[in-house]
Design a protein around this motif. Structure first.
Motif, PDB file in Angstrom:
ATOM      1  N   ASP A 306       8.631  13.844  -7.353  1.00  0.00           N
ATOM      2  CA  ASP A 306       9.079  14.309  -8.669  1.00  0.00           C
ATOM      3  C   ASP A 306       9.274  13.131  -9.617  1.00  0.00           C
ATOM      4  OD1 ASP A 306      10.555  16.649 -10.290  1.00  0.00           O
ATOM      5  OD2 ASP A 306      11.832  14.858 -10.387  1.00  0.00           O
ATOM      6  N   ALA A 307       9.894  12.055  -9.142  1.00  0.00           N
ATOM      7  CA  ALA A 307      10.160  10.889  -9.982  1.00  0.00           C
ATOM      8  C   ALA A 307       8.875  10.184 -10.392  1.00  0.00           C
ATOM      9  CB  ALA A 307      11.087   9.926  -9.239  1.00  0.00           C
ATOM     10  N   PHE A 308       7.903  10.085  -9.469  1.00  0.00           N
ATOM     11  CA  PHE A 308       6.618   9.465  -9.812  1.00  0.00           C
ATOM     12  C   PHE A 308       5.893  10.285 -10.879  1.00  0.00           C
ATOM     13  CE2 PHE A 308       6.792   7.036  -5.734  1.00  0.00           C
ATOM     14  CZ  PHE A 308       6.505   5.789  -6.267  1.00  0.00           C
ATOM     15  N   ALA A 309       5.929  11.602 -10.748  1.00  0.00           N
ATOM     16  CA  ALA A 309       5.253  12.461 -11.725  1.00  0.00           C
ATOM     17  C   ALA A 309       5.863  12.317 -13.115  1.00  0.00           C
ATOM     18  CB  ALA A 309       5.326  13.917 -11.268  1.00  0.00           C
ATOM     19  N   LYS A 310       7.145  11.998 -13.159  1.00  0.00           N
ATOM     20  CA  LYS A 310       7.841  11.837 -14.442  1.00  0.00           C
ATOM     21  C   LYS A 310       7.983  10.378 -14.850  1.00  0.00           C
ATOM     22  CE  LYS A 310      10.448  16.101 -13.707  1.00  0.00           C
ATOM     23  NZ  LYS A 310      11.766  16.726 -13.441  1.00  0.00           N
ATOM     24  N   ALA A 311       7.340   9.478 -14.086  1.00  0.00           N
ATOM     25  CA  ALA A 311       7.377   8.033 -14.361  1.00  0.00           C
ATOM     26  C   ALA A 311       8.805   7.507 -14.445  1.00  0.00           C
ATOM     27  CB  ALA A 311       6.607   7.720 -15.646  1.00  0.00           C
ATOM     28  N   SER A 433       2.583  -2.712   5.472  1.00  0.00           N
ATOM     29  CA  SER A 433       3.255  -1.683   4.663  1.00  0.00           C
ATOM     30  C   SER A 433       3.959  -2.302   3.463  1.00  0.00           C
ATOM     31  CB  SER A 433       4.261  -0.912   5.517  1.00  0.00           C
ATOM     32  OG  SER A 433       3.615  -0.186   6.535  1.00  0.00           O
ATOM     33  N   ILE A 434       4.575  -3.464   3.653  1.00  0.00           N
ATOM     34  CA  ILE A 434       5.236  -4.160   2.540  1.00  0.00           C
ATOM     35  C   ILE A 434       4.216  -4.521   1.468  1.00  0.00           C
ATOM     36  CG2 ILE A 434       6.486  -6.252   1.885  1.00  0.00           C
ATOM     37  CD1 ILE A 434       7.768  -6.229   4.659  1.00  0.00           C
ATOM     38  N   ILE A 435       3.080  -5.068   1.912  1.00  0.00           N
ATOM     39  CA  ILE A 435       2.029  -5.464   0.962  1.00  0.00           C
ATOM     40  C   ILE A 435       1.484  -4.252   0.217  1.00  0.00           C
ATOM     41  CG2 ILE A 435      -0.276  -6.475   0.767  1.00  0.00           C
ATOM     42  CD1 ILE A 435       0.430  -8.185   3.246  1.00  0.00           C
ATOM     43  N   GLU A 436       1.204  -3.164   0.953  1.00  0.00           N
ATOM     44  CA  GLU A 436       0.660  -1.964   0.306  1.00  0.00           C
ATOM     45  C   GLU A 436       1.667  -1.343  -0.655  1.00  0.00           C
ATOM     46  OE1 GLU A 436      -1.271   2.442   1.261  1.00  0.00           O
ATOM     47  OE2 GLU A 436      -0.493   1.226   2.914  1.00  0.00           O
ATOM     48  N   LEU A 437       2.933  -1.325  -0.274  1.00  0.00           N
ATOM     49  CA  LEU A 437       3.954  -0.728  -1.137  1.00  0.00           C
ATOM     50  C   LEU A 437       4.043  -1.471  -2.463  1.00  0.00           C
ATOM     51  CD1 LEU A 437       6.252   1.337  -1.498  1.00  0.00           C
ATOM     52  CD2 LEU A 437       7.796  -0.361  -0.495  1.00  0.00           C
ATOM     53  N   ARG A 438       4.048  -2.783  -2.428  1.00  0.00           N
ATOM     54  CA  ARG A 438       4.102  -3.568  -3.670  1.00  0.00           C
ATOM     55  C   ARG A 438       2.877  -3.279  -4.537  1.00  0.00           C
ATOM     56  NH1 ARG A 438       7.611  -7.895  -3.945  1.00  0.00           N
ATOM     57  NH2 ARG A 438       6.175  -8.967  -5.357  1.00  0.00           N
ATOM     58  N   TYR A 439       1.714  -3.192  -3.900  1.00  0.00           N
ATOM     59  CA  TYR A 439       0.485  -2.910  -4.652  1.00  0.00           C
ATOM     60  C   TYR A 439       0.527  -1.526  -5.274  1.00  0.00           C
ATOM     61  CZ  TYR A 439      -4.351  -1.452  -5.372  1.00  0.00           C
ATOM     62  OH  TYR A 439      -5.500  -0.943  -5.912  1.00  0.00           O
ATOM     63  N   ARG A 440       0.934  -0.514  -4.500  1.00  0.00           N
ATOM     64  CA  ARG A 440       0.959   0.864  -5.006  1.00  0.00           C
ATOM     65  C   ARG A 440       1.966   1.010  -6.143  1.00  0.00           C
ATOM     66  NH1 ARG A 440      -3.592   3.531  -3.255  1.00  0.00           N
ATOM     67  NH2 ARG A 440      -3.854   3.316  -0.995  1.00  0.00           N
ATOM     68  N   LEU A 441       3.136   0.408  -5.991  1.00  0.00           N
ATOM     69  CA  LEU A 441       4.157   0.530  -7.034  1.00  0.00           C
ATOM     70  C   LEU A 441       3.723  -0.165  -8.318  1.00  0.00           C
ATOM     71  CD1 LEU A 441       7.487   0.042  -5.033  1.00  0.00           C
ATOM     72  CD2 LEU A 441       6.615   2.145  -6.046  1.00  0.00           C
ATOM     73  N   ASN A 442       3.178  -1.355  -8.212  1.00  0.00           N
ATOM     74  CA  ASN A 442       2.710  -2.073  -9.409  1.00  0.00           C
ATOM     75  C   ASN A 442       1.605  -1.297 -10.111  1.00  0.00           C
ATOM     76  OD1 ASN A 442       4.487  -4.214  -9.040  1.00  0.00           O
ATOM     77  ND2 ASN A 442       3.033  -5.390  -7.799  1.00  0.00           N
ATOM     78  N   ARG A 443       0.717  -0.711  -9.317  1.00  0.00           N
ATOM     79  CA  ARG A 443      -0.383   0.071  -9.909  1.00  0.00           C
ATOM     80  C   ARG A 443       0.137   1.324 -10.592  1.00  0.00           C
ATOM     81  NH1 ARG A 443      -5.897   1.888  -6.676  1.00  0.00           N
ATOM     82  NH2 ARG A 443      -6.966   2.810  -8.490  1.00  0.00           N
ATOM     83  N   VAL A 445       3.088   1.731 -11.962  1.00  0.00           N
ATOM     84  CA  VAL A 445       3.747   1.348 -13.209  1.00  0.00           C
ATOM     85  C   VAL A 445       2.717   1.063 -14.288  1.00  0.00           C
ATOM     86  CG1 VAL A 445       5.174  -0.421 -14.301  1.00  0.00           C
ATOM     87  CG2 VAL A 445       5.804   0.451 -12.044  1.00  0.00           C
ATOM     88  N   LEU A 446       1.641   0.340 -13.935  1.00  0.00           N
ATOM     89  CA  LEU A 446       0.603   0.034 -14.912  1.00  0.00           C
ATOM     90  C   LEU A 446      -0.099   1.302 -15.405  1.00  0.00           C
ATOM     91  CD1 LEU A 446      -1.047  -3.142 -13.289  1.00  0.00           C
ATOM     92  CD2 LEU A 446       0.352  -3.044 -15.362  1.00  0.00           C
ATOM     93  N   ASN A 447      -0.378   2.212 -14.497  1.00  0.00           N
ATOM     94  CA  ASN A 447      -1.046   3.459 -14.885  1.00  0.00           C
ATOM     95  C   ASN A 447      -0.174   4.303 -15.806  1.00  0.00           C
ATOM     96  OD1 ASN A 447      -3.298   2.850 -13.361  1.00  0.00           O
ATOM     97  ND2 ASN A 447      -2.643   4.032 -11.575  1.00  0.00           N
ATOM     98  N   SER A 448       1.145   4.238 -15.631  1.00  0.00           N
ATOM     99  CA  SER A 448       2.043   5.022 -16.489  1.00  0.00           C
ATOM    100  C   SER A 448       2.092   4.496 -17.921  1.00  0.00           C
ATOM    101  CB  SER A 448       3.464   5.012 -15.895  1.00  0.00           C
ATOM    102  OG  SER A 448       4.040   3.716 -16.003  1.00  0.00           O
TER     103      SER A 448
END
Length: 450
Positions: A306-311, A433-443, A445-448
């Motif tokens: 829900d939070a990701f969908a609402k940025a 998992s740490i590396i992927e999580l940082r990548y997914r979160l940064n991406r 944020v940029l997409n939002s």
């Protein structure tokens, strides 16, 4: 008391309040289920006898493995519904329910057919020998009934999946509590008046099936009639999309089960059955330290979606840090307690033969704390609908874990097996998992921002 305010806080738009109330209720539900289990075990064991009770537990174990038979569609539906609900996209929610429901219905028909056919024409594979032909007949019918009722439960659980995906934790948990209590009541009646194994499996499984069917009627007829799926809502492309994501959730579940069972198998095969006892008893104690983490997984996954969908990245960041910190502290406190008193507790609880070495206790404490550190990352990745990496890491971890365990168990015993699991999990699962999580979160944020 302002009941309107209370209702708003518990059921309203505040995401954190829903999680807090859900945590209290879900923990209560887990405690009730634990108490019911403790009470029913001696009652059923006395009535059924050692052999038939063992068969019943074996059937329950196999049915637990059948939880993977939905091929991850349930989790895939949950993430998709949570995202559509955050966007207030009712047509999309109906499409997900209809398409995923058809997939679950097809799986249910196949599973029920196979379970009935195999159960009634072959011996139950988890129990190779029984003492009499009568017990063999009971075993076949009990397994067939359990498989059929479990299969029907797959599509019947759609309302429960939707409730959790939409963060309606209070009604979902209350329904689960009602199921626990009714299941206990029905089982007590069967224990008192019946002495036939299939009745036990039928009574318990049918109670939860009835609860799920009742939940579907209440949710789709009374609470959210606009979400009743129609024939035109079914979409083949949507079903295929759900299945593509679901297969990685399925692989993730298989990998977790393999990793959790590998140590026991290696110890039993190489060291012998007597060495399995101290490992299993100690590991069960350490699992109790992660109960809060286990409860939070089901609450936070749809909330993060829900939070990701609402940025709402500020809430995601704050909640992740709280989840990570609280989980590690609570689990760490429990592990420290077991490091100090664990061997004494086990000796009192299970006897001297079940006491492992202090080195084994220390490695288990490290491994359990590592799990507590990893769970918050897995929750976020799963809530984003990105289980592919975690599934890959889990599979590779299982391979490395088996290799290391076989080589280390002969030199270091049980301690070597636990150390092998820790090292393989740290290197193959945690760091990627740490590396992927940082990548997914940064991406994200940029997409939002685009």
């Amino acid at each position: 008391m302002d009941f309107a305010y209370l209702k708003k806080r518990l059921l309203g738009a505040d995401r954190t309040s829903r999680i807090a109330s859900g945590l209290v209720l879900t923990t209560s539900q887990r405690i009730i289920a634990l108490v019911i289990s403790v009470v029913t075990v001696p009652l059923a064991a006395e009535q059924l006898g050692a052999e038939r009770y063992g068969i019943w537990m074996a059937i329950a174990s196999v049915v637990g493995w059948l939880g993977l038979s939905d091929l991850g569609i349930g989790q895939s539906m949950s993430v998709s519904i949570a995202k559509a609900n955050a966007q207030e996209n009712e047509p999309e929610i109906r499409k997900i329910i209809a398409s995923g429901g058809v997939f679950l219905l097809v799986i249910a028909l196949i599973l029920a057919s196979l379970g009935a056919t195999y159960g009634l024409t072959n011996y139950f594979p988890a129990v190779a020998r029984v003492s009499t032909p009568e017990i063999k007949t009971e075993m076949r019918w009990a397994f067939a009934i359990a498989a059929i009722l479990f299969a029907i439960n797959l599509p019947a659980s759609i309302a429960s999946i939707t409730l959790n995906a939409c963060q309606q934790f209070i009604p979902a948990t209350i329904i689960a509590i009602i199921g626990n209590v009714l299941g206990f009541a029905v089982l007590v009646l069967v224990i008192k008046f019946a002495d036939y194994l299939p009745f036990y499996t039928a009574a318990y499984a049918a109670t939860f099936l009835a609860i799920n069917i009742g939940t579907c009627w209440w949710y789709f007829k009374r609470k959210a009639p606009a979400r009743i799926p129609r024939i035109e809502d079914f979409d083949l492309k949507e079903m295929l999309r759900l299945s593509r994501t679901g297969i990685f959730f399925f692989m993730l579940g298989v990998g977790w089960l393999i990793n959790s069972q590998t140590d026991t198998v290696v110890i039993g095969r190489i060291l012998g059955a007597t060495d399995v006892t101290p490992y299993s008893v100690a590991w069960r104690l350490f699992n109790y330290t992660t109960i809060v983490q286990a409860v939070l997984v089901g609450l936070l996954t749809p909330s993060y979606t829900d939070a990701f969908a609402k940025a709402d990245f500020a809430w995601i960041k704050k909640t992740f840090r709280l989840h990570l910190g609280a989980g590690v502290v609570i689990t760490g406190f429990g592990c420290i307690t077991l490091v100090i008193f664990g061997r004494s507790i086990i000796e009192i609880w299970a006897g001297p033969s079940a006491v492992p070495s202090q080195q084994t206790i220390l490695w288990m404490a490290a491994l359990t704390t590592l799990y507590a550190f990893t769970v918050p990352m897995a929750v976020i990745l799963n809530s984003m609908g990105k289980p592919k990496g975690m599934a890959l890491y889990g599979g590779l971890t299982a391979i490395v874990n088996i290799f290391l365990s076989i080589h280390w168990v002969e030199e270091y015993g049980i301690t070597g097996v636990v150390a092998a699991t820790f090292c393989s999990y740290l290197v193959i699962s945690v760091i990627p998992s740490i590396i992927e999580l940082r990548y997914r979160l940064n991406r994200a944020v940029l997409n939002s921002k685009t």
